[in-house]
Design a protein around this motif. Structure first.
Motif, PDB file in Angstrom:
ATOM      1  N   GLU A  13      -7.394 -27.406   9.150  1.00 40.23           N
ATOM      2  CA  GLU A  13      -7.051 -26.023   8.666  1.00 40.23           C
ATOM      3  C   GLU A  13      -5.794 -25.545   8.017  1.00 40.23           C
ATOM      4  N   ILE A  14      -4.800 -25.681   9.048  1.00 40.60           N
ATOM      5  CA  ILE A  14      -3.435 -25.522   9.019  1.00 40.60           C
ATOM      6  C   ILE A  14      -2.767 -26.057   7.610  1.00 40.60           C
ATOM      7  N   ILE A  15      -3.312 -27.250   7.393  1.00 37.31           N
ATOM      8  CA  ILE A  15      -2.724 -27.980   6.072  1.00 37.31           C
ATOM      9  C   ILE A  15      -3.507 -27.306   4.772  1.00 37.31           C
ATOM     10  N   VAL A  16      -4.822 -26.723   5.004  1.00 37.45           N
ATOM     11  CA  VAL A  16      -5.359 -26.205   3.982  1.00 37.45           C
ATOM     12  C   VAL A  16      -4.723 -24.899   3.587  1.00 37.45           C
ATOM     13  N   GLN A  17      -4.687 -24.060   4.750  1.00 40.04           N
ATOM     14  CA  GLN A  17      -3.918 -23.018   4.722  1.00 40.04           C
ATOM     15  C   GLN A  17      -2.599 -22.878   4.095  1.00 40.04           C
ATOM     16  N   ASN A  18      -1.497 -23.697   4.575  1.00 44.73           N
ATOM     17  CA  ASN A  18      -0.329 -23.688   4.186  1.00 44.73           C
ATOM     18  C   ASN A  18      -0.112 -24.145   2.510  1.00 44.73           C
ATOM     19  N   LEU A  19      -1.112 -24.904   2.025  1.00 44.64           N
ATOM     20  CA  LEU A  19      -1.071 -25.196   0.710  1.00 44.64           C
ATOM     21  C   LEU A  19      -1.773 -24.120  -0.158  1.00 44.64           C
ATOM     22  N   VAL A  20      -2.850 -23.708   0.230  1.00 46.50           N
ATOM     23  CA  VAL A  20      -3.221 -22.218  -0.639  1.00 46.50           C
ATOM     24  C   VAL A  20      -2.133 -21.188  -0.518  1.00 46.50           C
ATOM     25  N   ARG A  21      -1.606 -20.914   0.681  1.00 46.73           N
ATOM     26  CA  ARG A  21      -0.504 -19.873   0.611  1.00 46.73           C
ATOM     27  C   ARG A  21       0.625 -20.288  -0.412  1.00 46.73           C
ATOM     28  N   GLU A  22       1.017 -21.616  -0.486  1.00 44.37           N
ATOM     29  CA  GLU A  22       1.880 -21.870  -1.647  1.00 44.37           C
ATOM     30  C   GLU A  22       1.522 -21.666  -2.936  1.00 44.37           C
ATOM     31  N   ARG A  23       0.279 -22.071  -3.147  1.00 43.88           N
ATOM     32  CA  ARG A  23      -0.231 -21.823  -4.478  1.00 43.88           C
ATOM     33  C   ARG A  23      -0.355 -20.159  -4.876  1.00 43.88           C
ATOM     34  N   PHE A  24      -0.651 -19.444  -3.774  1.00 40.58           N
ATOM     35  CA  PHE A  24      -0.905 -18.070  -4.064  1.00 40.58           C
ATOM     36  C   PHE A  24       0.384 -17.321  -4.107  1.00 40.58           C
ATOM     37  N   ALA A  25       1.293 -17.859  -3.606  1.00 37.51           N
ATOM     38  CA  ALA A  25       2.469 -17.213  -4.232  1.00 37.51           C
ATOM     39  C   ALA A  25       3.036 -17.153  -5.262  1.00 37.51           C
ATOM     40  N   ARG A  26       2.586 -18.474  -6.092  1.00 34.74           N
ATOM     41  CA  ARG A  26       2.949 -18.395  -7.485  1.00 34.74           C
ATOM     42  C   ARG A  26       2.056 -17.988  -8.325  1.00 34.74           C
ATOM     43  N   ASP A  27       0.596 -17.920  -7.971  1.00 36.52           N
ATOM     44  CA  ASP A  27      -0.638 -17.439  -8.722  1.00 36.52           C
ATOM     45  C   ASP A  27      -1.467 -16.792  -7.814  1.00 36.52           C
ATOM     46  N   PRO A  28      -1.450 -15.649  -7.708  1.00 38.10           N
ATOM     47  CA  PRO A  28      -2.353 -14.827  -6.943  1.00 38.10           C
ATOM     48  C   PRO A  28      -3.928 -14.735  -7.326  1.00 38.10           C
ATOM     49  N   SER A  29      -4.057 -15.073  -8.619  1.00 34.90           N
ATOM     50  CA  SER A  29      -5.250 -15.280  -9.362  1.00 34.90           C
ATOM     51  C   SER A  29      -5.827 -16.447  -8.676  1.00 34.90           C
ATOM     52  N   ILE A  30      -5.438 -17.307  -7.661  1.00 33.28           N
ATOM     53  CA  ILE A  30      -6.301 -18.325  -7.031  1.00 33.28           C
ATOM     54  C   ILE A  30      -7.345 -17.854  -6.291  1.00 33.28           C
ATOM     55  N   THR A  31      -7.251 -16.793  -5.865  1.00 35.86           N
ATOM     56  CA  THR A  31      -8.360 -16.115  -4.887  1.00 35.86           C
ATOM     57  C   THR A  31      -9.571 -15.893  -5.857  1.00 35.86           C
ATOM     58  N   ALA A  32      -9.552 -15.311  -6.856  1.00 36.86           N
ATOM     59  CA  ALA A  32     -10.582 -15.340  -7.934  1.00 36.86           C
ATOM     60  C   ALA A  32     -11.068 -16.513  -8.113  1.00 36.86           C
ATOM     61  N   ALA A  33     -10.222 -17.742  -8.316  1.00 37.55           N
ATOM     62  CA  ALA A  33     -10.751 -19.051  -9.123  1.00 37.55           C
ATOM     63  C   ALA A  33     -11.334 -19.654  -7.919  1.00 37.55           C
ATOM     64  N   LEU A  90     -12.795 -23.737   3.349  1.00 39.63           N
ATOM     65  CA  LEU A  90     -11.650 -23.405   3.971  1.00 39.63           C
ATOM     66  C   LEU A  90     -10.758 -22.686   3.000  1.00 39.63           C
ATOM     67  N   ALA A  91     -10.449 -23.471   1.789  1.00 39.66           N
ATOM     68  CA  ALA A  91      -9.230 -22.891   1.091  1.00 39.66           C
ATOM     69  C   ALA A  91      -9.716 -21.323   0.226  1.00 39.66           C
ATOM     70  N   THR A  92     -11.177 -21.211   0.155  1.00 42.43           N
ATOM     71  CA  THR A  92     -11.600 -19.891  -0.349  1.00 42.43           C
ATOM     72  C   THR A  92     -11.514 -18.932   0.471  1.00 42.43           C
ATOM     73  N   ARG A  93     -11.818 -19.308   1.839  1.00 43.31           N
ATOM     74  CA  ARG A  93     -11.537 -18.235   3.053  1.00 43.31           C
ATOM     75  C   ARG A  93     -10.053 -17.926   3.036  1.00 43.31           C
ATOM     76  N   ASP A  94      -9.153 -18.822   3.080  1.00 48.37           N
ATOM     77  CA  ASP A  94      -7.731 -18.432   3.192  1.00 48.37           C
ATOM     78  C   ASP A  94      -7.284 -17.517   1.992  1.00 48.37           C
ATOM     79  N   SER A  95      -7.786 -17.944   0.793  1.00 47.53           N
ATOM     80  CA  SER A  95      -7.114 -17.140  -0.417  1.00 47.53           C
ATOM     81  C   SER A  95      -7.868 -15.707  -0.258  1.00 47.53           C
ATOM     82  N   VAL A  96      -8.961 -15.635   0.073  1.00 53.24           N
ATOM     83  CA  VAL A  96      -9.277 -14.163   0.104  1.00 53.24           C
ATOM     84  C   VAL A  96      -8.646 -13.286   0.984  1.00 53.24           C
ATOM     85  N   PHE A  97      -8.355 -13.822   2.249  1.00 51.51           N
ATOM     86  CA  PHE A  97      -7.488 -13.396   3.204  1.00 51.51           C
ATOM     87  C   PHE A  97      -6.077 -12.800   2.677  1.00 51.51           C
ATOM     88  N   LEU A  98      -5.359 -13.784   1.884  1.00 53.27           N
ATOM     89  CA  LEU A  98      -3.993 -13.544   1.087  1.00 53.27           C
ATOM     90  C   LEU A  98      -4.155 -12.527   0.157  1.00 53.27           C
TER      91      LEU A  98
END
Length: 320
Positions: free
Chosen positions: A36-56, A123-131
């Motif tokens: 879950e940490i690996i998923v969270q970290n990679l989602v955070r990296e992507r969100f920092a570049r592209d916050p629209s990843i939450t919707a995606a 997991l990635a969706t959950r993390d992106s929603v929080f971000l």
């Protein structure tokens, strides 16, 4: 924060216990402790570049779960001899697959053949929603990946943007989700955008009348005509220019003010069976966040595969 997460989970377990029998929180705590940490970290990296990843990712998760269940069937690429869900028209705008690939590669390097693609999406969706500013919640894991991905299934099952409210509620009810869940999940449109083809008639020629939809605020219709002419798509939450990147309950206030972009979104604000729920969510961001978390965890249990009923794909885009 952890207390809030588990309070939501306990409420979900009380309301909807059966589907959790074969899933559990912390499923990978022994087999892949850092999953879950690996998923969270990679989602955070992507969100920092592209916050629209939450919707995606939210859209990807929804479109996967509502066809054959949450089994990552949407991730399968078509081949020369076999189509897949990706080819359905409703899935043409689904994106974020490369992020799922990146996460899968990282997990395979640390824990080969252990973490399913369906759990990665969840997991990635959950993390992106929080971000994006949405709720923080825990999700049970232990899903397995499916063996089937049919274009025809997705094309037949996934709903369109003009669905009548009664049909929308039946669609969700068939998956064990009630009106509070359905309206909460539609609230993900707070970070969504849509092709103008999904609502073009509402701003120019509603039902062949030659006029915009009278249920839409005329100033919104005029603004959308300009937006569509310029870029071909528009945000589903029109509250502020930054609305598509902020997960909140302002979407509900907008549709109550006749500023719903999609016809279904506008209908839930006025239909007797859903308008009261829309009012409640518009009045309380806390309530919306709590109900959205409940709905997302429930949705993530729809027709899941466990044990020998599924597999752990090595590549999320292809069956083993």
């Amino acid at each position: 924060m952890k207390i809030a997460k588990f309070s939501v989970l306990l409420l979900i377990l009380f309301i909807f216990p059966v589907a959790f029998a074969q899933l559990r929180v912390g499923f990978y705590s022994q087999s892949c402790p850092n999953a879950e940490i690996i998923v969270q970290n990679l989602v955070r990296e992507r969100f920092a570049r592209d916050p629209s990843i939450t919707a995606a990712l939210t859209r990807m998760h929804f479109h996967d779960c509502f066809v054959r269940g949450c089994d990552a069937s949407l991730l399968i690429d078509p081949t020369a001899t076999q189509g897949s869900e990706k080819q359905a028209g409703q899935n043409g705008s689904v994106r974020g697959f490369e992020l799922i690939d990146e996460i899968k590669t990282a997990l395979e390097a640390q824990c080969p053949s252990t973490v399913s693609c369906s759990d990665i999406v969840t997991l990635a969706t959950r993390d992106s929603v929080f971000l994006g500013g949405g709720p923080s919640y825990v999700v049970p894991t232990g899903r397995r990946d499916g063996f089937v991905s049919n274009l025809e299934d997705a094309a037949r099952i996934l709903p369109g943007p003009g669905l009548p409210v009664v049909d929308m509620l039946t669609f969700f009810s068939n998956k064990g989700l009630n009106v509070f869940d359905a309206v909460a999940l539609l609230g993900a449109h707070t970070v969504g955008v849509s092709s103008c083809g999904n609502f073009g008639d509402r701003i120019t020629n509603f039902q062949g009348t030659g006029q915009p939809d009278p249920s839409m605020d005329p100033s919104l219709a005029a603004g959308l005509r300009n937006t569509c002419a310029a870029q071909g798509f528009a945000a589903l939450d029109q509250s502020t220019p930054l609305a598509p990147f902020s997960f909140d309950n302002l979407f509900y206030s907008q549709i109550r003010a006749r500023r719903g972009v999609l016809l279904l979104d506008q209908r839930i604000a006025t239909d007797i069976s859903t308008s009261g729920v829309v009012f409640q969510y518009a009045a309380s961001n806390e309530l919306f966040n709590r109900q959205f978390a409940i709905a997302m965890v429930k949705m993530g249990t729809v027709d899941v595969l466990t044990g020998l009923a599924g597999e752990i794909r090595r590549n999320c885009r292809a069956f083993n």
